[in-house]
Write an enzyme that holds these catalytic residues in place. Sequence first.
Site, short mmCIF file in Angstrom:
data_model
loop_
_atom_site.label_atom_id
_atom_site.label_comp_id
_atom_site.label_asym_id
_atom_site.label_seq_id
_atom_site.Cartn_x
_atom_site.Cartn_y
_atom_site.Cartn_z
N HIS A 108 35.41 44.58 37.13
CA HIS A 108 35.69 45.87 37.77
C HIS A 108 35.41 45.84 39.27
O HIS A 108 35.20 46.89 39.88
CB HIS A 108 34.93 47.02 37.12
CG HIS A 108 35.40 47.31 35.72
ND1 HIS A 108 36.64 47.83 35.44
CD2 HIS A 108 34.77 47.13 34.53
CE1 HIS A 108 36.77 47.97 34.12
NE2 HIS A 108 35.66 47.55 33.54
N GLU A 132 40.05 49.62 42.96
CA GLU A 132 38.99 50.43 42.37
C GLU A 132 39.10 51.82 42.98
O GLU A 132 39.42 51.97 44.17
CB GLU A 132 37.62 49.82 42.63
CG GLU A 132 37.44 48.41 42.08
CD GLU A 132 37.68 48.33 40.57
OE1 GLU A 132 37.43 49.33 39.87
OE2 GLU A 132 38.12 47.26 40.11
N ASP A 142 44.60 44.57 42.74
CA ASP A 142 43.76 45.41 41.89
C ASP A 142 43.05 46.41 42.78
O ASP A 142 42.62 46.08 43.90
CB ASP A 142 42.74 44.57 41.13
CG ASP A 142 41.93 45.43 40.14
OD1 ASP A 142 42.45 45.68 39.03
OD2 ASP A 142 40.82 45.85 40.50
N ASP A 173 38.91 40.96 39.78
CA ASP A 173 39.94 41.32 38.81
C ASP A 173 41.31 40.78 39.21
O ASP A 173 42.10 40.36 38.36
CB ASP A 173 40.00 42.84 38.64
CG ASP A 173 38.80 43.38 37.87
OD1 ASP A 173 37.89 42.60 37.57
OD2 ASP A 173 38.78 44.59 37.58
#
Length: 583
Positions: free
Chosen positions: A165, A26, A24, A170
Amino acid sequence: MQMVQETFDDLGLALADVTFVVVDLETTGGSPSGSQITEFGAVKVRGGQVLGEFQTLVRPTSPIPPFISVLTGITNAMVADAPGIRTVLPQFLEFAAGSVLVAHNAGFDVSFLKAAAAETGRPWPGFAVIDTVRLARQLVHKDEAPNHKLSSLARLFGAATTPDHRALHDARATVDVLHGLMERVGNLGVHTLEELQSYSARVSTAQRRKRFLADAMPAAPGVYVFKDGRGEPLYVGTATDLRRRTRTYFTASETRRRMAEMVGLAESITPIVCATPLEASVRELRLIAEHKPRYNRRSRHPEKAVWVKLTDEPFPRLSVVRSVGGDRAHYAGPFASRRTAEAAVTALHEVVPLRQCTGRLPLRATRDSACMLFDLGRCGGPCIGRQSVEDYAAVAEQAVEALSGSSREVMSTLRSRLDALAAQERFEEAGTLRDRMMALVRAAARAQRLRPLTAAAELVAARRRDAGGWEVVCVRYGRLAGTTVTPHRADPLPYIAALRETAEVVEPGAALAEETELVLRWLETPGVRLVDLDGSWTCPVDGAGASRAELEPQASTWSGIDHLDPNHRAWDRPAGAVPAGVP
């Protein structure tokens, strides 16, 4: 019996043995164009066990927008001392090496990873990718979860970590979602990575459970026959790898609706291993012609093909027939339908004044009056004694030449008539004549190409194999009588001698035209060498093949055009040229 070693790819990689890296990211925005990665989170798992984790912040080259900081909780101060992407990406790629990437909405994460690889000048490794969103859309119903967001799926599958998030959190939640989804597809018979990658809800559970039918297939070239519970063939096909090909019928890679219906009826698959691809193609053709499987669309009814025949009698005439006899008549075809055969007959009658009455005419005239064609100058009147056998023979020879020899004179006359019709703006008649011309020249060209092969008592040819050795075929009267493969570095002559001794005994006229064409295409491929020929193999230099090569590009240019413009005559343009105004 020859044993075929199963390869790793043939068996498929069991999901329990696959190493997944669930990742994941960001980022500072929603697109790699103008946005950058701010955090990596990844979990490596295999067989339900966590093997390791990877987490780091990444310092972008531009500030993080305030609304992104509110969403992720990552601020500019947090990433100020973090390593840059040039440091982090190699570390992540090393962590993920040799694994299958998994992400929720994988297109987003993978696009950022690829952009980072391009930015840092590193080649993208080409990971296999599993998208948990795609799987969830097919496995999770609306009454189970309001949507397919990670937070909703994490609740549904009881994830130990709540997504918030932040990249590692995540990724951990996605691991639990992945395991929940894999349990569901496992209950549907999906047990390998290949099956998971191709999984689709379009494939019914019953269809997927029949996958075991392909497990017994050898990893070898040949023909496969799907059969129903009574042993009746449903579908016949060929493959360079029987196991790999038949397995595709039980996955989403098979998109034909009728094939899904066929698999639903199938109870077994019979493999026929073949020595060469040509043998496989011929066997397929023969099996389809013999059994007429309901799910095969082509080659099911070779007996419906028709031919144009110039009869063998004192006053020959053109006739549409179902088969080629062993007589001295001349044939053109085969045609796919009686309509196209009749169009070719009409085209030849446009130029050659053959009689068009049916039945055999006696040597001495017995009629008092002729038909309208005599009055129009379209027939010499042999029925009323106005044309002798010798005079009529000269007319018949023009038709023989058009069908078996040179077609230049007939085609030239037809072209002139076509141009005249176009000049008179009789475009509909010109279009009809054009279609008749092409029906005639295509059939005559086909017959002229096949005739030498169908007349040869035996032809032996060979082609070198990429793996070494030779593919050898024996053809008799246009039918594949036998084929073999010689070992690498072995003297091929003993194998050729054995092939000739054991090849099928073939009678003239036994070959299907479509089979002879398959054999002929193989013989015409680069690298094929003629070993021996009992017969002759020639085609007229200015025969129908030459006319077809000239006319076919022009005919395709006019395909779909409803009229012929006399200012842009097709015959005056180079092959392939397009008239003004035609897209």
